[in-house]
Design an enzyme around this catalytic site. Structure first.
Site, short mmCIF file in Angstrom:
data_model
loop_
_atom_site.label_atom_id
_atom_site.label_comp_id
_atom_site.label_asym_id
_atom_site.label_seq_id
_atom_site.Cartn_x
_atom_site.Cartn_y
_atom_site.Cartn_z
CB SER A 240 -6.50 26.20 -43.81
OG SER A 240 -7.12 27.34 -44.39
CE1 TYR B 297 -10.23 22.69 -45.16
CE2 TYR B 297 -10.25 25.07 -44.86
CZ TYR B 297 -9.60 23.92 -45.28
OH TYR B 297 -8.34 24.01 -45.82
N1 NAP Z 1 -6.53 25.26 -52.02
C1 NAP Z 1 -6.63 26.07 -50.97
O1 NAP Z 1 -7.06 27.23 -51.09
C2 NAP Z 1 -6.17 25.61 -49.61
C3 NAP Z 1 -5.95 26.60 -48.65
C4 NAP Z 1 -5.53 26.23 -47.38
C5 NAP Z 1 -5.33 24.89 -47.10
N2 NAP Z 1 -5.54 23.94 -48.06
C6 NAP Z 1 -5.33 22.54 -47.69
O2 NAP Z 1 -4.37 21.98 -48.56
C7 NAP Z 1 -4.59 20.59 -48.66
C8 NAP Z 1 -4.61 20.21 -50.15
O3 NAP Z 1 -5.68 20.90 -50.76
P1 NAP Z 1 -5.74 21.21 -52.33
O4 NAP Z 1 -5.95 22.65 -52.48
O5 NAP Z 1 -4.63 20.55 -53.03
O6 NAP Z 1 -7.13 20.49 -52.65
P2 NAP Z 1 -7.59 19.51 -53.82
O7 NAP Z 1 -7.05 20.02 -55.13
O8 NAP Z 1 -9.06 19.33 -53.66
O9 NAP Z 1 -6.83 18.16 -53.49
C9 NAP Z 1 -7.20 17.42 -52.35
C10 NAP Z 1 -6.40 16.12 -52.35
O10 NAP Z 1 -6.78 15.37 -51.19
C11 NAP Z 1 -7.13 14.04 -51.60
N3 NAP Z 1 -8.10 13.49 -50.68
C12 NAP Z 1 -9.28 14.01 -50.29
N4 NAP Z 1 -9.91 13.16 -49.45
C13 NAP Z 1 -9.09 12.08 -49.33
C14 NAP Z 1 -9.18 10.85 -48.63
N5 NAP Z 1 -10.24 10.55 -47.86
N6 NAP Z 1 -8.18 9.98 -48.72
C15 NAP Z 1 -7.09 10.25 -49.49
N7 NAP Z 1 -6.94 11.39 -50.18
C16 NAP Z 1 -7.94 12.28 -50.10
C17 NAP Z 1 -7.65 14.21 -53.01
O11 NAP Z 1 -7.51 13.02 -53.76
P3 NAP Z 1 -8.65 11.93 -54.06
O12 NAP Z 1 -9.94 12.66 -54.21
O13 NAP Z 1 -8.13 11.28 -55.30
O14 NAP Z 1 -8.63 11.01 -52.87
C18 NAP Z 1 -6.68 15.26 -53.55
O15 NAP Z 1 -5.49 14.64 -53.98
C19 NAP Z 1 -5.89 20.29 -47.93
O16 NAP Z 1 -5.60 19.79 -46.63
C20 NAP Z 1 -6.55 21.66 -47.83
O17 NAP Z 1 -7.41 21.75 -46.72
C21 NAP Z 1 -5.96 24.28 -49.31
#
Ligand code: NAP
Length: 258
Positions: free
Chosen positions: A136, A150
């Site tokens: 991130s 985080y």
């Molecule tokens: N959205 C943003 O603004 C942003 C910005 C920078 C970085 N990121 C990073 O991008 C990545 C994806 O985020 P996103 O925005 O797509 O978030 P999201 O929509 O909340 O999706 C998170 C995903 O991670 C899975 N997950 C969470 N805990 C897990 C576990 N213990 N085991 C297996 N799967 C797990 C969830 O699935 P289940 O709950 O079904 O397990 C879901 O598929 C993350 O690493 C996040 O830190 C996001």
């Protein structure tokens, strides 16, 4: 990208789901892992035979090994492993509990080490492969003080990846370790954060998830060490890290949400 086998953790929604669709459009096979079985199936269904789902909790070492074994059994090998699963938090440093810190380290740091250690012997045997970790922009800049633990966990993830890169460089030059740093992306990330929080999809300037997926697919086609999903973040990084006093740059960042 054609016929590459790509493992994507956290593929049941958000960035992971978008990366899966983009990579299949470019000719790849994908292995989708997350805990939510119904959501995983909904993501996989339109991808047909190009997708395999593996229900898994990436905070468990054995589940990462299961993802690897199921992927190899189905598709014969793995070319790319994307550590994408992750979770945010909404607590200031002054409010953090032991459990808050443990949860952030477990889901954002230990899980990526488990993923790396699960797939690396396979990549070493093939002398090729790519490990991508979705970190991130908050790993580099304190834009959001409520994300404190985080941000710290993602900074740790960056250094795990950089250390891995240096570990592999001489002996395994064709095993790539890539860190991807998005800014705010329009997903359920904010709603799914520990202790709730702001809905990312309503934040001004949130990046569309498909744009982030294109950046990740591009870095599979042309591997590099690190990439921000928006070029402005690279420009900010050069100003932030070359400032004599970073407080002068931080003065331009917002404070706690009201
Ligand atoms: N959205 C943003 O603004 C942003 C910005 C920078 C970085 N990121 C990073 O991008 C990545 C994806 O985020 P996103 O925005 O797509 O978030 P999201 O929509 O909340 O999706 C998170 C995903 O991670 C899975 N997950 C969470 N805990 C897990 C576990 N213990 N085991 C297996 N799967 C797990 C969830 O699935 P289940 O709950 O079904 O397990 C879901 O598929 C993350 O690493 C996040 O830190 C996001």
């Amino acid at each position: 990208m054609k016929d590459k086998v790509i493992v994507i953790t956290g593929a049941s929604m958000g960035i992971g789901a978008a990366v899966a669709a983009t990579c299949v459009r470019r000719g790849a096979k994908v292995v989708l892992a997350a805990r939510g079985v119904a959501n995983l199936s909904a993501v996989a269904e339109p991808l047909g035979d190009s997708a395999l789902t593996v229900p898994a909790d990436v905070t468990k070492r054995a589940d990462n090994e299961l993802i690897r074994d199921r992927a190899i059994a189905k598709f014969g090998g793995i070319d790319v492993w994307i550590n994408n699963a992750g979770r945010g938090i909404s607590r200031m440093v002054s409010e953090l509990t032991d459990d808050d810190i443990d949860q952030m380290v477990t889901v954002n740091v230990k899980s990526i080490v488990y993923g790396i250690q699960a797939v690396l012997p396979h990549f070493k045997q093939r002398k090729a492969g790519q490990i991508i970790t979705v970190s991130s922009g908050l790993s580099r800049f304190p834009f959001a003080p409520q994300r404190s633990a985080y941000s710290a966990s993602k900074a740790a993830a960056n250094l795990i990846m950089a250390s891995l890169r240096v570990e592999l460089r001489d002996q395994f030059p064709d095993i790539h370790a890539t860190t991807v740093m998005p800014g705010v992306v329009a997903t359920e990330f904010g709603n799914n954060a520990l202790h709730g929080g702001i809905d990312n999809k309503r934040m001004p300037g949130a990046q569309p998830v498909d744009e982030v997926a294109q950046v990740i697919a591009d870095v599979i086609e042309k591997p590099r060490a690190e990439i921000y999903t928006r070029p402005q973040m690279l420009e900010l990084a050069s100003r932030y890290f070359s400032a004599e006093d970073v407080a002068t740059i931080e003065a331009g960042f917002g404070g706690p949400p009201r």
